[in-house]
Scaffold this active site. Sequence first.
Site, short mmCIF file in Angstrom:
data_model
loop_
_atom_site.label_atom_id
_atom_site.label_comp_id
_atom_site.label_asym_id
_atom_site.label_seq_id
_atom_site.Cartn_x
_atom_site.Cartn_y
_atom_site.Cartn_z
CD GLN A 69 -58.69 -41.94 5.82
OE1 GLN A 69 -57.61 -41.38 5.94
NE2 GLN A 69 -59.45 -41.79 4.77
CG HIS A 78 -96.16 -31.64 -15.39
ND1 HIS A 78 -97.36 -30.98 -15.39
CD2 HIS A 78 -95.23 -30.73 -15.71
CE1 HIS A 78 -97.14 -29.71 -15.67
NE2 HIS A 78 -95.85 -29.54 -15.87
#
Length: 897
Positions: free
Chosen positions: A320, A855
Amino acid sequence: MALDLSQVRGDMIAEVGGKAAGLGELIGAGLPVPPGLVVTTDAYRRVADAAGLAALIAAGGDGLAARARERLLAAPVPPDVERAVTGAYEKLSAAVTEGTAGPVAVPVPVPVAVRSSATAEDLPFASFAGQQDTYLGVTGPQAVLDAVRRCWASLWTDRAVAYREANGVGHAGVGLAVVVQAMVDARVAGVMFTANPVTGRRHEAVIDAAPGLGDAVVSGAVNPDRFVADTRTGEIRERRAGDRPPTRGRPGDGTEAHGDRPPATRGLPGGGAEGPGGLCLTDAQVRELAGLGARAEAHFGAPQDTEWAIGPDGTLWLTQSRPITTLYPLPEPRGAGLRVYFSINVAQGVMGPLTPLGLAAFKLIGSGAAAAVGRPPASPRQGPPAMAVAGERLWFDLTVPLRSRAGRAILPRVLQVGEARAVALVRELAADPRLPVTHTSRRPLLRAAVRAARRLGVPAKVAWALFRPERALAYTRRLGEDLDARLRLPGTATPAERLRHAERTLGGAFPLIVSVMPMALTGYGLYGLAAKLSGRSLAELQDVLRAVPHNPTTEMDLELWRLATRVEPEPFRREPVAELARRYRAGTLPPAAQRGIAAFLDVYGHRGVAEIDLGVPRWSEEPGHILGALANYLRADPAAGGQAGHDPAAQFARGEAAARRAVAGAVAAARRRGRVRAAVVRFALGRARQLTGLRELPKFLLVKVLAGVRADLSKVGDHLVEAGVLDAARDVFFLDFAELEAAVAGTGRGLRETVAARREVHERERRRGHVPRIMLSDGTEPEALLAGAAPEGAITGTPASAGTVTGTARVVLDPVGAHLEPGEILVCPSTDPGWTPLFLTAGGLVMEMGGAMSHGAVVAREYGIPAVVGVPDATRRIGSGERVTVNGATGTVTAEG
C-alpha cells in the site's frame, strides 16, 4: 467490474478507489507489488442500487449507517457481478499457482487479502485509514465473494460515516471498490512513513516492523521494532526493539499471534540471522526499505505512508502507498540551505487559514514595511523575501537573525514579549550546527536600526513619551482621524480606482501603524527600568500594568458591558442569536438596544474574530458575535452588578487601586536605596501606566485599514457580479490583486473555476488540527523534538497574570456563539480582540499560545484574571466541566479531584 491491478492508473479513483489507484501507480512505476485485482465501484453501485441505498441516503435520519449495512448485506449479488468476482479470483489463483509451481492443470485457490478501496480514501487531505474493513487469508471463490460483500457493507460502519462527515465528504457520492491481492507469506512486515510523522522532517523514513503479517503493526496489536533512516543517504539514525509475537493469517479472515518472540532463525527472510540487537530487520533491509520509500515518494511527488512485507525468499513487497495527510505543507524555498520559519498566524492567535486576498494584503503591508526601512522588494505584490506562505498561512523567515550574532541576542528578547514558548525553540536552534553564525558584526544591524528610526521619526516620539506624554496621546488620536480620512473614497470612484486605492493604502499602512510603537515601547522600557531600580522583579510589579488607560481593546470591552446595563434585557435573555441578528438588521430591536448597538458598531464595527484577514466579515456586517456577548452579559444581570463580583467596571476600579499600591510599594523599595532613585521609579511607573495601553493601538489601526479596504473591495465584487464575472461579491476574497485588476479590465478568464478551487483548499485547511509554531524548511517541527512530560499533577506554561483561581474549565475553540458562565476558566488555543468579550465573565484564562506580553495575557492582567499561557495542547489535556486551579504566578494548571 473486475480489473487486474496492472491495468489501474492513479486517475481512476472514481472507478477503483484510493487504495487500488495507489497500488496501480506503484506497479506502473516498476515497484514490487503482489499480484491482484480490483472489484470496481461499478459492482458496488449495482448492489447498492438493488438495496435502494440512494433513497435511504436521501431520507437520512438516525441509524442511517446501520440500516445501510443491513441492506447491503441482505441484497442479492447480481449473477454477472458474482461471475466477474469469482472468475477474476480464479484467474489470479492460476497466475500465482503457475508462478510458484509451474503450469498446473487445476489452479489451487490461493489465500488473498480482501481490502476496501473507497473513492473517499487515501486523499491528499484525509487518509480514511482503517475506516473500512480488510480480511486476510481468504481462500476460495465463495469466501472471496462473501468478504467483498462485507467490505461493501463496511463503507457504512459508524466510524466511516462519522469520519466522512467530519471531513466534509458527502455520503451520496462515495463508492467502494475492493482490492483482492495475493497474500505474502510474510516473515517480517510493517509500515513505513517516508517523512517523520511526529517531527515533520522530510526524507526521514520511520519504519515499524514485526515478524509475521503487517496487520498487527497497523492495528497496534503489537509493539514493533522501530527504525529511523535517511531516505537520501541510507544512514540509520535510530534502532529500537519492540516486544512482539509474530502473526500469521488465519483462514478466512484476520490474523492471530503465534507464540512468543521468535528465535534467531524465525521470522526472517531466508531464515537468516536477526539484525543488530535481535531486531527483526538487518541494516541492509532497512536501507532497502528506505530506498523503496524514496522511489515511491518521488513517483507520487509527496511523502508516503506505505505498508510492506518481506516474503520467505527475502523479496520485499509494497502492499500500500498513500499520502501522509498530517504533515504541514512547506513554504516555497526562497534561499539555499536550512531555513527557519515562524508562524505569524500562531503569534496572532489566528489558527485557521487566511483567504487569498488576505494573504495578498499582508504581502503588500510587508513590502511597505521593507520599503520603510530602506529595503523595498522588487515586486510589492510578491511581498518581502522574509515573508512566506504555507498552508494558506503566513510565515516569517527567521534564518537571517538566527545566523547573526546580534540577532541571536535580540530575537529571544523580542519573542519573550509575545511568544514565550518560541524562546526555548530559538535557543535550541541556535545550537544546531546546520545554522552557524555567518554575520558576526553588530554594526550593519545598528546602522540599519538607526536609518529605520530616522525614517519613522522614532527619536521625536520617544521624546514626546518621556517629556510630553499628553502630546503623544494627542498624536495617537489624530492618527485615527487621519486614517479615517485616508480610507474614505467618493461614492463615484470606479472599481479600478478602488483597487488602486486599496493597494496604496495597504502599501502605506506600516509606517502609519508602527508610528505608535515607539511610545508604547518607551512605556515598557520605563517599566523595566523601574523594576531594576526598585530591586523588584517584573512579576512582582505586574499589578502596575493592571487597568491601564488608553487601551482600545479594554475600552471596547468595557463599553460593551456598559451597553448591557442600558439595553432592554428581555429579547436577549430568551431569543437565539440568529433571531436577535435578524431583528437588529430589520431595525426592530427595542429602541435603546437598537440605538446602542448601532453606536457601538459605529466605533468598533471594523473588528471581528480572525480580524487580521481582510477576507473575514466584520462585526458591522455580521453582528451575531456581539449580540451573543450581550446576551451572555445580560444572563449575568449587569444592571445588578454581575454575579460573584464579575462586574468589569468594578474590577477595573479595583485594578487601578491595585496599581496605585504596586507603584507606592516600588517607590518605597527604591527610596531605601536613595531619594533620586525613588523619584526616577515614580516617574518611570507613571509614564508606563500612561503609555503601555497604547500597545493595542497599532493592531486596532491595522484592522481599521483592513476593514476599510474590505469595504472597497466588496464594492469591486458587486461590480464583477453585475458584469457576470463572479457569482457573489465575496468571491473577490479568493482572488489576488493581479487577478482582480484583470477582471475589472475585462481580461480575466476562468475566475469562477479559480475561486471554486481556492475555496476547496481553504475549507480543507480550516480542518487542519495543528499548525506548528516554528518549522524548518525540511519539515521539522522543533517543538515536537523538545516536547516533554509535565510535572506530576500539573501542566505548565508561562505565567501571564498573577493570582490563583479554582473553577470549572470551559474549552472554547471558536468564540462565535460561545457561552461562558461567570467564574468559569476559559481554555482556548489563543486569542485576538474578538475573544476578549469572553474575558469579562471569565474567572481565569488558560491559553495554548502566547507569551507574557501577548494580547490575551495583557488583557487578562488588566482585568485581574489569573492566566497561564503557552500551555501545550491545553484544549486537549483539559476537558470542559473539569475543575482546575490556575496559578498565574507559577504558570501551572492543576486538576482538582
